[in-house]
Design a protein around this motif. Structure first.
Motif, PDB file in Angstrom:
ATOM      1  N   ILE A   9       0.837  -1.234  -0.160  1.00 42.26           N
ATOM      2  CA  ILE A   9      -0.204  -0.022  -0.015  1.00 42.26           C
ATOM      3  C   ILE A   9       0.872   1.326  -0.134  1.00 42.26           C
ATOM      4  O   ILE A   9       1.663   1.496   0.986  1.00 42.26           O
ATOM      5  CB  ILE A   9      -0.942  -0.065   1.191  1.00 42.26           C
ATOM      6  N   GLU A  10       1.074   1.866  -1.079  1.00 41.52           N
ATOM      7  CA  GLU A  10       1.898   3.115  -1.382  1.00 41.52           C
ATOM      8  C   GLU A  10       1.122   3.945  -2.276  1.00 41.52           C
ATOM      9  O   GLU A  10       0.712   3.638  -3.572  1.00 41.52           O
ATOM     10  CB  GLU A  10       3.216   2.497  -1.835  1.00 41.52           C
ATOM     11  N   ASP A  11       1.081   5.246  -1.781  1.00 42.98           N
ATOM     12  CA  ASP A  11       0.191   6.226  -2.572  1.00 42.98           C
ATOM     13  C   ASP A  11       1.133   6.856  -3.651  1.00 42.98           C
ATOM     14  O   ASP A  11       0.566   7.608  -4.781  1.00 42.98           O
ATOM     15  CB  ASP A  11      -0.404   7.273  -1.931  1.00 42.98           C
ATOM     16  N   ALA A  25      11.078  -9.176  -8.938  1.00 42.09           N
ATOM     17  CA  ALA A  25      12.435  -9.935  -9.382  1.00 42.09           C
ATOM     18  C   ALA A  25      12.798 -10.681  -8.367  1.00 42.09           C
ATOM     19  O   ALA A  25      13.672 -11.568  -8.783  1.00 42.09           O
ATOM     20  CB  ALA A  25      13.205  -8.639  -9.832  1.00 42.09           C
ATOM     21  N   MET A  26      12.713 -10.305  -7.039  1.00 37.97           N
ATOM     22  CA  MET A  26      13.087 -11.184  -5.948  1.00 37.97           C
ATOM     23  C   MET A  26      12.390 -12.439  -5.864  1.00 37.97           C
ATOM     24  O   MET A  26      12.589 -13.299  -4.853  1.00 37.97           O
ATOM     25  CB  MET A  26      13.080 -10.241  -4.641  1.00 37.97           C
ATOM     26  N   GLY A  27      11.282 -12.514  -6.535  1.00 34.49           N
ATOM     27  CA  GLY A  27      10.432 -13.922  -6.580  1.00 34.49           C
ATOM     28  C   GLY A  27       9.210 -13.762  -5.630  1.00 34.49           C
ATOM     29  O   GLY A  27       8.463 -14.867  -5.556  1.00 34.49           O
ATOM     30  N   TYR A  28       8.875 -12.643  -5.164  1.00 35.73           N
ATOM     31  CA  TYR A  28       7.511 -12.449  -4.708  1.00 35.73           C
ATOM     32  C   TYR A  28       6.421 -12.315  -5.412  1.00 35.73           C
ATOM     33  O   TYR A  28       6.584 -11.634  -6.612  1.00 35.73           O
ATOM     34  CB  TYR A  28       7.594 -11.442  -3.524  1.00 35.73           C
ATOM     35  N   SER A  29       5.344 -12.498  -5.024  1.00 39.97           N
ATOM     36  CA  SER A  29       4.161 -12.189  -5.763  1.00 39.97           C
ATOM     37  C   SER A  29       3.250 -10.968  -5.263  1.00 39.97           C
ATOM     38  O   SER A  29       3.205 -11.058  -3.879  1.00 39.97           O
ATOM     39  CB  SER A  29       2.915 -13.437  -5.613  1.00 39.97           C
ATOM     40  N   VAL A  30       3.239  -9.795  -5.779  1.00 38.62           N
ATOM     41  CA  VAL A  30       2.992  -8.536  -5.248  1.00 38.62           C
ATOM     42  C   VAL A  30       1.775  -8.130  -5.875  1.00 38.62           C
ATOM     43  O   VAL A  30       1.484  -7.999  -7.166  1.00 38.62           O
ATOM     44  CB  VAL A  30       4.297  -7.304  -5.789  1.00 38.62           C
ATOM     45  N   THR A  31       0.917  -7.374  -4.870  1.00 39.49           N
ATOM     46  CA  THR A  31      -0.340  -6.908  -5.438  1.00 39.49           C
ATOM     47  C   THR A  31      -0.254  -5.544  -4.814  1.00 39.49           C
ATOM     48  O   THR A  31      -0.071  -5.415  -3.602  1.00 39.49           O
ATOM     49  CB  THR A  31      -1.523  -7.713  -4.708  1.00 39.49           C
ATOM     50  N   GLY A  32      -0.740  -4.307  -5.606  1.00 40.91           N
ATOM     51  CA  GLY A  32      -0.092  -2.978  -4.951  1.00 40.91           C
ATOM     52  C   GLY A  32      -1.362  -2.294  -4.835  1.00 40.91           C
ATOM     53  O   GLY A  32      -2.207  -2.570  -5.913  1.00 40.91           O
ATOM     54  N   PHE A  33      -1.514  -1.292  -4.141  1.00 41.21           N
ATOM     55  CA  PHE A  33      -2.683  -0.490  -3.902  1.00 41.21           C
ATOM     56  C   PHE A  33      -2.296   0.876  -3.604  1.00 41.21           C
ATOM     57  O   PHE A  33      -1.095   1.209  -2.994  1.00 41.21           O
ATOM     58  CB  PHE A  33      -3.637  -1.044  -2.752  1.00 41.21           C
ATOM     59  N   SER A  34      -2.952   1.885  -4.184  1.00 39.43           N
ATOM     60  CA  SER A  34      -2.560   3.381  -4.033  1.00 39.43           C
ATOM     61  C   SER A  34      -3.246   3.840  -2.721  1.00 39.43           C
ATOM     62  O   SER A  34      -2.989   5.154  -2.137  1.00 39.43           O
ATOM     63  CB  SER A  34      -3.078   4.360  -5.113  1.00 39.43           C
ATOM     64  N   ALA A  35      -4.070   3.148  -2.109  1.00 39.13           N
ATOM     65  CA  ALA A  35      -4.762   3.727  -1.064  1.00 39.13           C
ATOM     66  C   ALA A  35      -5.208   2.746   0.021  1.00 39.13           C
ATOM     67  O   ALA A  35      -5.119   1.367  -0.474  1.00 39.13           O
ATOM     68  CB  ALA A  35      -6.114   4.623  -1.194  1.00 39.13           C
ATOM     69  N   GLY A  36      -5.529   2.926   1.233  1.00 40.98           N
ATOM     70  CA  GLY A  36      -5.823   1.850   2.177  1.00 40.98           C
ATOM     71  C   GLY A  36      -6.961   1.211   1.895  1.00 40.98           C
ATOM     72  O   GLY A  36      -7.239  -0.069   2.227  1.00 40.98           O
ATOM     73  N   GLN A  37      -7.998   1.858   1.828  1.00 38.84           N
ATOM     74  CA  GLN A  37      -9.820   1.444   1.856  1.00 38.84           C
ATOM     75  C   GLN A  37      -9.586   0.126   0.687  1.00 38.84           C
ATOM     76  O   GLN A  37     -10.265  -0.744   0.919  1.00 38.84           O
ATOM     77  CB  GLN A  37     -10.579   2.378   1.512  1.00 38.84           C
ATOM     78  N   PRO A  38      -9.014   0.544  -0.573  1.00 37.97           N
ATOM     79  CA  PRO A  38      -9.414  -0.661  -1.280  1.00 37.97           C
ATOM     80  C   PRO A  38      -8.484  -1.804  -1.127  1.00 37.97           C
ATOM     81  O   PRO A  38      -8.875  -3.158  -1.514  1.00 37.97           O
ATOM     82  CB  PRO A  38      -8.743  -0.106  -2.823  1.00 37.97           C
ATOM     83  N   ALA A  39      -7.304  -1.642  -0.469  1.00 39.31           N
ATOM     84  CA  ALA A  39      -6.644  -2.598  -0.002  1.00 39.31           C
ATOM     85  C   ALA A  39      -7.346  -3.531   1.135  1.00 39.31           C
ATOM     86  O   ALA A  39      -7.316  -4.719   1.018  1.00 39.31           O
ATOM     87  CB  ALA A  39      -5.193  -2.204   0.574  1.00 39.31           C
ATOM     88  N   LEU A  40      -7.849  -2.945   1.967  1.00 37.99           N
ATOM     89  CA  LEU A  40      -8.715  -3.367   3.164  1.00 37.99           C
ATOM     90  C   LEU A  40      -9.882  -4.274   2.568  1.00 37.99           C
ATOM     91  O   LEU A  40     -10.023  -5.250   2.945  1.00 37.99           O
ATOM     92  CB  LEU A  40      -9.399  -2.526   4.038  1.00 37.99           C
ATOM     93  N   GLU A  41     -10.502  -3.425   1.631  1.00 36.55           N
ATOM     94  CA  GLU A  41     -11.669  -4.209   0.782  1.00 36.55           C
ATOM     95  C   GLU A  41     -11.249  -5.563   0.080  1.00 36.55           C
ATOM     96  O   GLU A  41     -11.966  -6.547   0.270  1.00 36.55           O
ATOM     97  CB  GLU A  41     -12.365  -3.480  -0.057  1.00 36.55           C
TER      98      GLU A  41
END
Length: 79
Positions: A9-11, A25-41
């Motif tokens: 979660i990074e704006d 690139a380090m091998g992780y699966s990443v899901t990014g969000f620009s705001a907290g509420q969509p990430a919480l949902e």
């Protein structure tokens, strides 16, 4: 061994993209969000969110939101 996922979660869009690229690139699966509420949902409604194998990285200073408040919401929800 199951692959660790990271929910980011990074704006700041350029920083979020750089972190996503680096972590992927380090091998992780990443899901990014620009705001907290969509990430919480996403966390609360997703059948695919694996709290045992997901690291949540939160920017403390998110525009209108406070990353510490988001962290507390996650803690209270049991996610």
């Amino acid at each position: 061994m199951k692959k660790t996922s990271i929910l980011l979660i990074e704006d700041d869009a350029p920083l979020r993209a750089s972190l996503e690229d680096f972590l992927t690139a380090m091998g992780y699966s990443v899901t990014g969000f620009s705001a907290g509420q969509p990430a919480l949902e996403h966390i609360q409604s997703s059948d695919q969110f694996d709290k045992e194998n997901t690291l949540v990285l939160i920017d403390v200073h998110l525009g209108q939101e406070n990353g510490l408040d988001i962290q507390e919401s996650l803690r209270q929800s049991g996610s």
